[in-house]
Design an enzyme around this catalytic site. Structure first.
Site, short mmCIF file in Angstrom:
data_model
loop_
_atom_site.label_atom_id
_atom_site.label_comp_id
_atom_site.label_asym_id
_atom_site.label_seq_id
_atom_site.Cartn_x
_atom_site.Cartn_y
_atom_site.Cartn_z
N HIS A 183 -7.19 4.26 8.66
CA HIS A 183 -7.96 4.10 7.17
C HIS A 183 -7.79 2.16 7.90
O HIS A 183 -8.25 1.83 6.41
CB HIS A 183 -6.92 4.13 5.76
CG HIS A 183 -7.22 5.19 4.90
ND1 HIS A 183 -8.03 5.51 4.35
CD2 HIS A 183 -6.71 6.72 5.40
CE1 HIS A 183 -7.55 7.15 3.76
NE2 HIS A 183 -7.15 7.24 4.33
N ASP A 198 -10.31 -6.12 7.56
CA ASP A 198 -9.90 -4.82 6.57
C ASP A 198 -10.12 -4.27 7.03
O ASP A 198 -11.25 -3.69 7.64
CB ASP A 198 -9.91 -5.27 5.11
CG ASP A 198 -9.04 -5.03 3.94
OD1 ASP A 198 -9.29 -3.90 4.10
OD2 ASP A 198 -9.63 -5.16 2.88
C1 GDG Z 1 -6.09 0.65 2.95
C2 GDG Z 1 -6.92 -0.22 3.57
C3 GDG Z 1 -8.89 0.96 2.91
C4 GDG Z 1 -5.32 -3.18 -6.56
N1 GDG Z 1 -4.98 -3.26 -7.31
C5 GDG Z 1 -4.58 -2.97 -8.56
C6 GDG Z 1 -5.65 -1.48 -8.24
N2 GDG Z 1 -5.96 -1.69 -6.62
C7 GDG Z 1 -6.64 -0.68 -6.40
C8 GDG Z 1 -8.09 -1.21 -6.10
C9 GDG Z 1 -8.89 -0.28 -4.72
C10 GDG Z 1 -7.39 0.07 -3.96
O1 GDG Z 1 -5.92 -0.69 -4.89
C11 GDG Z 1 -6.62 -1.05 -2.29
O2 GDG Z 1 -7.86 -0.61 -1.86
P1 GDG Z 1 -8.72 -1.29 -0.30
O3 GDG Z 1 -9.28 -0.63 0.19
O4 GDG Z 1 -9.14 -2.39 -0.86
O5 GDG Z 1 -7.33 -2.12 0.31
P2 GDG Z 1 -6.17 -1.05 1.00
O6 GDG Z 1 -4.95 -0.93 -0.07
O7 GDG Z 1 -5.32 -2.16 2.31
O8 GDG Z 1 -6.17 -0.27 1.46
C12 GDG Z 1 -8.56 -0.51 3.54
C13 GDG Z 1 -8.05 1.62 1.98
O9 GDG Z 1 -6.85 1.80 2.50
C14 GDG Z 1 -8.89 2.76 1.94
O10 GDG Z 1 -9.24 4.16 2.99
O11 GDG Z 1 -10.10 0.38 2.69
O12 GDG Z 1 -8.86 -1.53 4.37
O13 GDG Z 1 -6.06 -1.39 4.28
O14 GDG Z 1 -9.02 1.02 -5.16
O15 GDG Z 1 -8.78 -1.11 -7.64
N3 GDG Z 1 -5.08 -0.58 -9.20
C15 GDG Z 1 -4.79 -0.79 -9.66
N4 GDG Z 1 -4.58 -2.29 -10.40
C16 GDG Z 1 -4.06 -2.97 -9.66
O16 GDG Z 1 -3.47 -4.17 -9.85
N5 GDG Z 1 -4.88 0.39 -10.91
#
Ligand code: GDG
Length: 462
Positions: free
Chosen positions: A155, A361
């Site tokens: 990821h 990222d």
């Molecule tokens: C890893 C990789 C890759 C965030 N704050 C809250 C919340 N979130 C949710 C977001 C989003 C998820 O968490 C975060 O996903 P990201 O992709 O932005 O980042 P990582 O957590 O670092 O994820 C990344 C991912 O895996 C998938 O392969 O894209 O590059 O680092 O869905 O909305 N959700 C809730 N409350 C929050 O306060 N409910």
């Protein structure tokens, strides 16, 4: 039909509440529902005794979870996964703290998990392993004689050799990764970096377009950019704002900028705060008219680097507000809290600008969620770091270099003043990619490729 066995560091707490779960968890659950099978992962508990696996059944899916000993948690999770691999793979060698015993602990936990999983797996089950905690997992399964098809999806980014070479066990990690039948990356840069690293430590023979042989093992390596579930996001976003927030939105005149990130140094939050400050300095016409909301729930709070970034942000938010606030206006709202998913999607829809500027990222799902949540007739503008995997697909976002605070400030000004027709055109471009490469497409292409890769006779102990 063969079952699917998913292994990830943590099992998502679904409890049947599909709407509140993140897209990735829903995507994996849907794959499990299609094929029937098992989700195997850590239950978040620490116990010095090795407890029996906790098992729960939900229709055709078994959830099997294990606890870890304190020393296993420290070495496998806190240290090697999150103080070596995570910073290194996000190009932060300055934050890496490597110790040989942590690497040994990381490998031992992978081996122990494979041993605990083995009795639950049938010969024709397909295994899908997720993320950087489990780079050696296939190798551990092969040692036990498991000949199942095993796929792996990373990821996070895979770094180029200048970075990867700094990891003492780099050769061992690469060799163990070659025990997977299929390796999936978020972006082509990650795939190329993996192959480049492998070529530097061993002979790599091309077998087919995405398939090669290294260490006498055949492995297929492809790119599967992860997506979101646009229909469900739109549905959540269209719902009415809870009364308290609707009231607040009415009171807050002017335009809103939103960022949502796990509180992590890879997400570029201090740089983003400074870019916002530069906007207020260089474009004073926006003062009093805009507000920037940064939602950043705490994550990995027991790793020192995460405590440090939290303190830094608290200071930066205080400093910027201290400098620019007036009796009527506060420019920056820093919310170190977790919000309900359905609320987040509504907030996205009500904010004119989505500001997503990680320093590095794998993909960044927030960028895709922000776009998918917009009103097609009056969409907001996405500002996106060119160092997020999502920038390969969302080329109609305002792409920025997150280290360039003047550049990000300029993009913010452009977004805040962008005419409706340009906003719609950019939104439509991005939505066509988001719809095409959604989470269903991601999971289906990965799994159908995994089922189709030739079974190699030369994996360990087949
Ligand atoms: C890893 C990789 C890759 C965030 N704050 C809250 C919340 N979130 C949710 C977001 C989003 C998820 O968490 C975060 O996903 P990201 O992709 O932005 O980042 P990582 O957590 O670092 O994820 C990344 C991912 O895996 C998938 O392969 O894209 O590059 O680092 O869905 O909305 N959700 C809730 N409350 C929050 O306060 N409910």
């Amino acid at each position: 039909m063969s079952r699917l066995v998913v292994v990830s560091n943590r099992i998502a707490a679904m409890e049947g509440k599909k709407e509140s779960a993140g897209g990735l968890a829903v995507g994996i659950m849907d794959s499990l529902k299609d094929a029937g099978g098992m989700w195997f992962g850590w239950n978040g508990k620490i116990s010095e005794e090795e407890l029996p696996l906790e098992k729960n059944q939900q229709d055709n899916i078994t959830f099997a979870s294990f606890s870890l000993k304190q020393s296993e948690y420290d070495q496998y999770y806190l240290h090697f996964s999150n103080t070596v691999i995570w910073p290194a793979f996000h190009y932060r060698l300055d934050l890496v703290q490597y110790q040989r015993e942590d690497y040994d602990g990381y490998c031992q936990v992978n081996e122990r998990l494979a041993e605990r999983l083995q009795p639950l797996v049938e010969n024709d089950d397909i295994l899908w392993i997720h993320d950087y905690h489990l780079l050696p997992f296939a190798a551990a399964c092969r040692k036990l004689g498991m000949a199942n098809r095993i796929g792996f999806f990373l990821h996070i980014p895979f770094p180029t050799s200048e970075i990867f070479n700094a990891l003492p066990p780099r050769k061992e990690l690469l060799e163990m990764m070659c025990e997977y039948d299929l390796i999936g990356f978020q972006a082509d840069t990650d795939r190329l970096a993996f192959i480049e690293n492998l070529s530097l430590v061993t002979e790599v023979e091309d077998l087919d377009e995405d398939r090669f042989s290294a260490y006498g093992k055949d492995v297929t390596v492809r790119v599967y950019p992860i997506g979101v579930e646009p229909d469900s996001i739109r549905h959540l976003a269209e719902g009415a704002l809870p009364q308290k927030l609707a009231h607040l939105r009415d009171k807050l005149s002017g335009q809103l900028i939103i960022s949502v990130d796990r509180l992590d140094y890879s997400k570029g939050l201090p740089e983003r705060f400074q870019a916002f400050e530069t906007l207020l300095e260089n474009y004073p016409q926006h003062r009093g008219n805009i507000r920037y909301f940064q939602i950043a729930p705490t994550s990995r709070g027991d790793v020192q680097a995460y405590q440090d970034i939290r303190h830094e942000l608290e200071m930066e938010a205080g400093r910027i507000n201290g400098h620019f606030s007036t009796l009527e206006w506060t420019p920056l709202f820093y919310l170190n809290q977790h919000y309900e998913r359905s609320l987040l999607m509504k907030i996205f829809r009500h904010c004119e600008v989505g500001l997503v500027t990680p320093l590095r990222d794998g993909m960044n799902l927030v960028a895709k969620e922000y776009v998918a949540a917009q009103d097609p007739a009056n969409p907001g503008v996405l500002i996106l770091s060119r160092f997020a995997g999502a920038a390969n697909e969302l080329t109609s976002a305002l792409l920025v270099n997150p280290y360039d605070r003047d550049g990000v400030a300029g993009a913010l000004d452009k977004a805040l003043t962008m005419p409706l027709d340009e906003r719609i055109s950019r939104y439509q471009d991005m939505m066509s990619v988001i719809t095409k490469n959604d989470i269903v497409h991601w999971r289906q292409t990965f799994l159908s490729d995994l089922k189709a890769v030739p079974i190699a006779p030369n994996k360990a102990k087949r």
